[in-house]
Design an enzyme around this catalytic site. Structure first.
Site, mmCIF file in Angstrom:
data_model
loop_
_atom_site.group_PDB
_atom_site.id
_atom_site.type_symbol
_atom_site.label_atom_id
_atom_site.label_comp_id
_atom_site.label_asym_id
_atom_site.label_seq_id
_atom_site.Cartn_x
_atom_site.Cartn_y
_atom_site.Cartn_z
ATOM 1 C CD GLU A 125 43.967 35.888 -75.374
ATOM 2 O OE1 GLU A 125 43.991 34.830 -76.026
ATOM 3 O OE2 GLU A 125 43.435 35.972 -74.245
ATOM 4 N N PRO A 164 23.163 17.822 -73.795
ATOM 5 C CG PRO A 164 23.294 19.104 -71.862
ATOM 6 C CD PRO A 164 24.038 18.110 -72.668
ATOM 7 N N GLY A 165 20.911 19.692 -75.771
ATOM 8 C CA GLY A 165 20.820 20.506 -76.976
ATOM 9 C C GLY A 165 21.167 19.796 -78.263
ATOM 10 N N GLY A 190 22.297 11.689 -74.771
ATOM 11 C CA GLY A 190 23.244 12.576 -75.437
ATOM 12 C C GLY A 190 23.333 13.925 -74.766
ATOM 13 C CE LYS A 228 18.980 14.521 -74.538
ATOM 14 N NZ LYS A 228 19.938 15.620 -74.757
HETATM 15 P P1 ADP Z 1 17.727 18.203 -76.080
HETATM 16 O O1 ADP Z 1 18.621 17.178 -76.678
HETATM 17 O O2 ADP Z 1 18.389 18.879 -74.931
HETATM 18 O O3 ADP Z 1 16.361 17.707 -75.794
HETATM 19 P P2 ADP Z 1 16.326 19.793 -77.978
HETATM 20 O O4 ADP Z 1 15.773 18.700 -78.796
HETATM 21 O O5 ADP Z 1 15.390 20.434 -77.037
HETATM 22 O O6 ADP Z 1 17.621 19.326 -77.203
HETATM 23 O O7 ADP Z 1 16.964 20.868 -78.948
HETATM 24 C C1 ADP Z 1 16.926 22.230 -78.689
HETATM 25 C C2 ADP Z 1 16.863 23.017 -79.965
HETATM 26 O O8 ADP Z 1 18.065 22.898 -80.699
HETATM 27 C C3 ADP Z 1 15.801 22.527 -80.906
HETATM 28 O O9 ADP Z 1 14.581 23.148 -80.639
HETATM 29 C C4 ADP Z 1 16.343 22.894 -82.273
HETATM 30 O O10 ADP Z 1 15.993 24.208 -82.584
HETATM 31 C C5 ADP Z 1 17.828 22.832 -82.086
HETATM 32 N N1 ADP Z 1 18.373 21.560 -82.582
HETATM 33 C C6 ADP Z 1 19.031 20.643 -81.859
HETATM 34 N N2 ADP Z 1 19.425 19.615 -82.617
HETATM 35 C C7 ADP Z 1 18.994 19.868 -83.861
HETATM 36 C C8 ADP Z 1 19.076 19.151 -85.109
HETATM 37 N N3 ADP Z 1 19.700 17.975 -85.220
HETATM 38 N N4 ADP Z 1 18.511 19.713 -86.191
HETATM 39 C C9 ADP Z 1 17.887 20.898 -86.107
HETATM 40 N N5 ADP Z 1 17.773 21.604 -84.964
HETATM 41 C C10 ADP Z 1 18.310 21.110 -83.854
HETATM 42 ZN ZN ZN Z 2 45.022 32.312 -72.161
#
Ligand code: ADP
Ligand code: ZN
Ligand code: MG
Length: 626
Positions: free
Chosen positions: A426, A205-206, A203, A209
Site C-alpha cells: 500500500e 444506476p443510482g 444514465g 433517474k
Molecule cells: P436510478 O437512476 O437508478 O433510477 P434512483 O432515482 O432510484 O436511481 O435513485 C436512488 C436513490 O438515490 C434515490 O432514492 C435518492 O435517495 C438518491 N439519489 C440519487 N440521485 C439523487 C439526486 N440527484 N439528489 C438526491 N438524491 C438522489
Molecule cells: Zn494494490
C-alpha cells in the site's frame, strides 16, 4: 382492509363449519336407545309406547318410536330383517298404536342424492369465490388472472419535488419544460410547438433517474402511471402487447398525465438479436409500444418518460423522432452536485458540526446519488452503534470505506509477515501518488482488510476532469503498479494481492490502444471480442481484427504496462526511505489520511494524532479492536 374484504375472508371457514354441523346433526340427532330384536318387540307391544315408525328398505327394516318412562320421553330404535314374517310380527304387536310405515328406499334415494351433491356445490362455490377474489380490485397480490391488464400503478399524490433532486440542474431544466407543457398545454399549442411524446432518461444506476421522473410528476401535479419494463414481460406470449394497449387506453382517459416506464431496456432491446426465439414476446411488446406512441395524436397531453442505464442496447426505432426523441443524460454528479445531494440527505439526520460536507464531496468522486445517500445512511447507523449523539466525521469516514469496499474485517488478523507485505504494498501506491505528477492523490490508505482487498488505498484525481490525457492515464497505471513494485523492491518476491491492480492497469492500457488511439497502432478503433453477447448485441459481429493486429495490440498493451512498471520502479527506488516510513507508520496505526502521510514523509511524528483519538473516543477504539 375494508369491511367487505373481512367478510369475504371468513366465508370459507363459515362453509366448512356449516358442513360439519350438518353432518354432525345428521348422524347423532337426539339421544336414541338402540334396542335388540327381542327388546324391540317388548317395547313396541308395551302400553307406554305411543308412536312407532316402521321404515322398510330392501334388506333391513328400521323400527323407531318413543315411549314414556317415569314421565320422560325416550326415543328408541332397532332393526329387524326385512322379511315379511318379521315385519308382520312387529306390526301385529303394535296393535292399536299410531304406526307410520315408510318406504325407506325412496327417502334414502333423495338423501343420497343430496349428500353426493353437497361436495360438488361446495367445491364450485369455493372456486367461484377464489376467482372472484383474485380478480377483485381490492386484492393486492392475487393478480394471476389479470393477464392483459396493464400493471401500471397510478400514483395519485407524488410527494417528490424538484428540491429533493439535487445537483442535476441541466436535467431539471429540460424536464421543467415538460412540466410547463402538462400544466399549460394551450401556451404551446398556440405557438404551434410540438412537445416530445417521449423523454428518455439515460444514465448510470443510482444517478436519480427514477427520482427525477417522480419529481416531474410531483411538480406537474398530474396523474403518474409508473410501470417497470419487466412488468410487460410475462410467461404468456401476447400479454405484454395487450398490457401496453391497456396502459395507453387508461392514460388517454386521464390525460394530461405522465407514463413512466422504468428500466425500459427490459422491453426495448434491439430486435432480432435474441437467442433461440425467446425474444418473440418482447418484440411484440416493443412493436405495440411503438404503434401506440405513433398512434398518439400530437399534444394529447400524454408524456411518456422512460429510464434506462443501457441506452446503447435500445432499439433504434424507439429513439427516432416522434417517439423518445428527447434524450436526457443524467450524469454522475460533479463535486458541487455531490455536495448538494449530501445536503439534501443530511436534512433529516443528526450531523455534528465537525462534518464538512464540502470536503466529503471532494473525497467521493465517481459516487452516484444513491451511493452518497447510502454513505450518510451507513454513517447514521454507525453513530447509533457507537452510542453517539450525532454523526461524527469518523462515522462518515468509515461509512465511505464500507460503501466502497465492504465492512472492515477487523477480526481477520494477519501474521506479522503478511502485515508487513500489505503495508509495503500500500505504501508503494502512496509513494507513486505523492511523487508522480498527474498521478492520483492518496486520500486514505489502510491495511485493515476490507471486502476482497487486503488493504486499500483511496486515490482521487487532483482535480475533477472531463477527460484524461495520455499522461494522466499512464500516471494512473503507474500508481496501480506501485504496489507490486514495492513488493519486488523490498521482498524480492511477489504476492497475489496485486491481481486487482494488474487487472485495472491492463484494462486502461487496452483501452488506450483499442479505443483512444494512444499507441503506435494509431488512432483506429479496434473492436475487442470481450463484449457480452448476452446483452443482445454484437452476437454475430466477429472480432474484426486480424490475428496479426491482435498480436500487435497485445504487444502495445504490454509495452505500456512495462513502461509504467519501470517508471514505478524508478520512483520507488529513489524514495525508498519515505516508503519505509509510511509502511512503518501503517503497521503501527493501520490507517493514514493524506495529510498524515505527508507528515510521515516529512519525518514528523504523528503519534500524537492517535493518542488523543484513542483517549477521546474510547467507544470507537473498542469496536475497532474487537
Ligand atoms: P436510478 O437512476 O437508478 O433510477 P434512483 O432515482 O432510484 O436511481 O435513485 C436512488 C436513490 O438515490 C434515490 O432514492 C435518492 O435517495 C438518491 N439519489 C440519487 N440521485 C439523487 C439526486 N440527484 N439528489 C438526491 N438524491 C438522489
Ligand atoms: Zn494494490
Ligand atoms: Mg431507477
Amino acid at each position: 382492509m375494508n369491511r367487505k374484504n373481512n367478510v369475504a375472508n371468513w366465508i370459507p371457514y363459515l362453509i366448512v363449519m356449516l358442513a360439519l354441523v350438518s353432518l354432525f346433526s345428521m348422524n347423532m340427532g337426539t339421544e336414541t336407545q338402540t334396542l335388540s330384536y327381542n327388546d324391540l318387540q317388548k317395547v313396541v307391544a308395551s302400553d307406554n309406547t305411543d308412536k312407532v315408525t316402521v321404515s322398510i328398505s330392501s334388506n333391513i327394516t328400521t323400527v323407531s318410536g318413543q315411549y314414556t318412562e317415569d314421565g320422560k320421553t325416550v326415543a328408541f330404535e332397532g332393526t329387524i330383517p326385512s322379511t315379511s314374517e318379521a315385519i308382520e310380527t312387529i306390526l301385529s304387536s303394535t296393535e292399536k298404536k299410531a304406526v307410520t310405515i315408510v318406504d325407506a328406499d325412496a327417502s334414502n334415494l333423495f338423501v343420497d342424492a343430496l349428500l353426493t351433491l353437497i361436495p360438488f356445490v361446495f367445491m364450485a362455490g369455493l372456486a367461484v369465490w377464489m376467482i372472484n377474489r383474485m380478480n377483485g380490485a381490492q386484492s393486492a397480490n392475487g393478480k394471476a388472472f389479470e393477464f392483459s391488464k396493464s400493471r401500471a400503478r397510478l400514483e395519485g399524490k407524488v410527494r417528490v419535488r424538484f428540491t429533493d433532486v439535487a445537483g442535476c440542474d441541466e436535467e431539471k431544466q429540460e424536464m421543467a419544460e415538460i412540466i410547463d407543457y402538462l400544466k399549460f398545454p394551450k401556451k404551446f399549442e398556440k405557438m404551434g410547438a410540438r412537445i416530445p411524446k417521449g423523454v428518455l432518461l439515460a444514465g448510470h444506476p443510482g444517478t436519480g433517474k427514477t427520482l427525477l421522473a417522480k419529481a416531474v410528476a410531483g411538480e406537474a401535479n398530474v396523474p403518474f402511471y409508473s410501470i417497470s419494463g419487466s412488468d410487460f414481460v410475462e410467461m404468456f406470449v401476447g400479454v405484454g402487447a395487450s398490457r401496453v394497449r391497456d396502459m395507453f387506453k387508461k392514460a388517454k382517459e386521464t390525460a394530461p398525465c405522465i407514463i413512466f416506464i422504468d428500466e425500459i431496456d427490459a422491453v426495448g432491446r434491439q430486435r432480432g438479436a435474441g437467442f433461440g426465439g425467446g425474444h418473440d414476446e418482447r418484440e411484440q411488446t416493443l412493436n405495440q409500444l411503438l404503434v401506440e406512441m405513433d398512434g398518439m395524436e400530437e399534444n394529447t397531453g400524454i408524456v411518456v418518460v422512460a429510464a434506462t442505464n443501457r441506452p446503447d442496447v435500445l432499439d433504434p426505432a424507439l429513439l427516432r423522432a416522434g417517439r423518445f426523441d428527447r434524450q436526457i443524460t443524467v450524469s454522475l454528479p460533479d463535486r458541487k452536485g455531490r455536495e448538494a445531494i449530501l445536503r439534501v440527505h443530511a436534512r433529516n439526520k443528526h450531523i455534528s458540526e465537525e462534518v464538512d460536507l464540502g470536503a466529503l464531496a471532494k473525497r467521493t468522486p465517481g459516487f452516484s446519488g444513491a451511493d452518497l445517500e447510502n454513505v450518510l445512511n451507513e454513517s447514521a447507523i454507525l453513530a447509533v452503534r457507537h452510542n453517539e449523539e450525532s454523526i461524527s466525521m469518523a462515522d462518515v469516514d468509515e461509512a465511505i470505506d464500507r460503501v466502497m469496499m465492504g465492512p472492515a474485517k477487523v477480526s481477520r488478523t494477519y501474521d506479522d509477515k503478511t502485515k508487513k507485505l500489505v503495508a509495503y504494498h500500500e505504501s508503494g501506491h502512496a509513494i507513486v501518488g505523492l511523487f508522480l505528477d498527474n498521478a492520483q492523490v492518496v486520500q486514505k490508505v489502510t491495511i485493515i482488510p476490507r471486502g476482497q482487498a487486503g488493504g486499500y488505498n483511496l486515490m482521487t484525481p487532483k482535480e475533477e476532469k472531463m477527460m484524461d490525457t495520455k499522461n494522466d492515464l499512464l500516471a494512473t497505471i503507474t500508481s496501480y503498479m506501485g504496489g507490486r513494485v514495492a513488493e519486488e523492491t523490498f521482498f524480492d518476491d511477489v504476492t497475489t494481492g496485486a491481481s486487482n491492480d494488474i487487472e485495472r492497469a491492463t484494462n486502461i492500457a487496452k483501452d488506450m490502444v483499442t479505443l483512444y488511439g494512444m499507441s503506435d497502432l494509431g488512432p483506429i478503433k479496434y473492436n475487442s471480442a470481450s463484449q457480452n453477447v448476452f446483452l443482445g448485441r454484437d452476437y454475430n459481429s466477429p472480432n474484426n481484427v486480424s490475428g496479426q493486429v491482435a498480436f500487435e495490440i497485445d504487444q502495445e498493451v504490454r509495452k505500456i504496462v512495462n513502461l509504467c512498471h519501470d517508471k514505478a520502479t524508478e520512483i520507488i527506488g529513489s524514495h525508498k526511505q519515505e516508503l519505509v516510513r509510511i509502511a512503518e507508520a501503517l503497521m503501527e496505526y493501520e490507517t493514514l489520511t493524506s495529510e498524515q502521510i505527508q507528515r510521515v514523509v516529512n519525518g514528523e511524528d504523528i503519534s500524537a494524532d492517535f493518542e488523543t483519538k484513542s483517549a477521546g473516543k474510547p467507544a470507537e477504539e473498542a469496536t475497532q479492536n474487537a
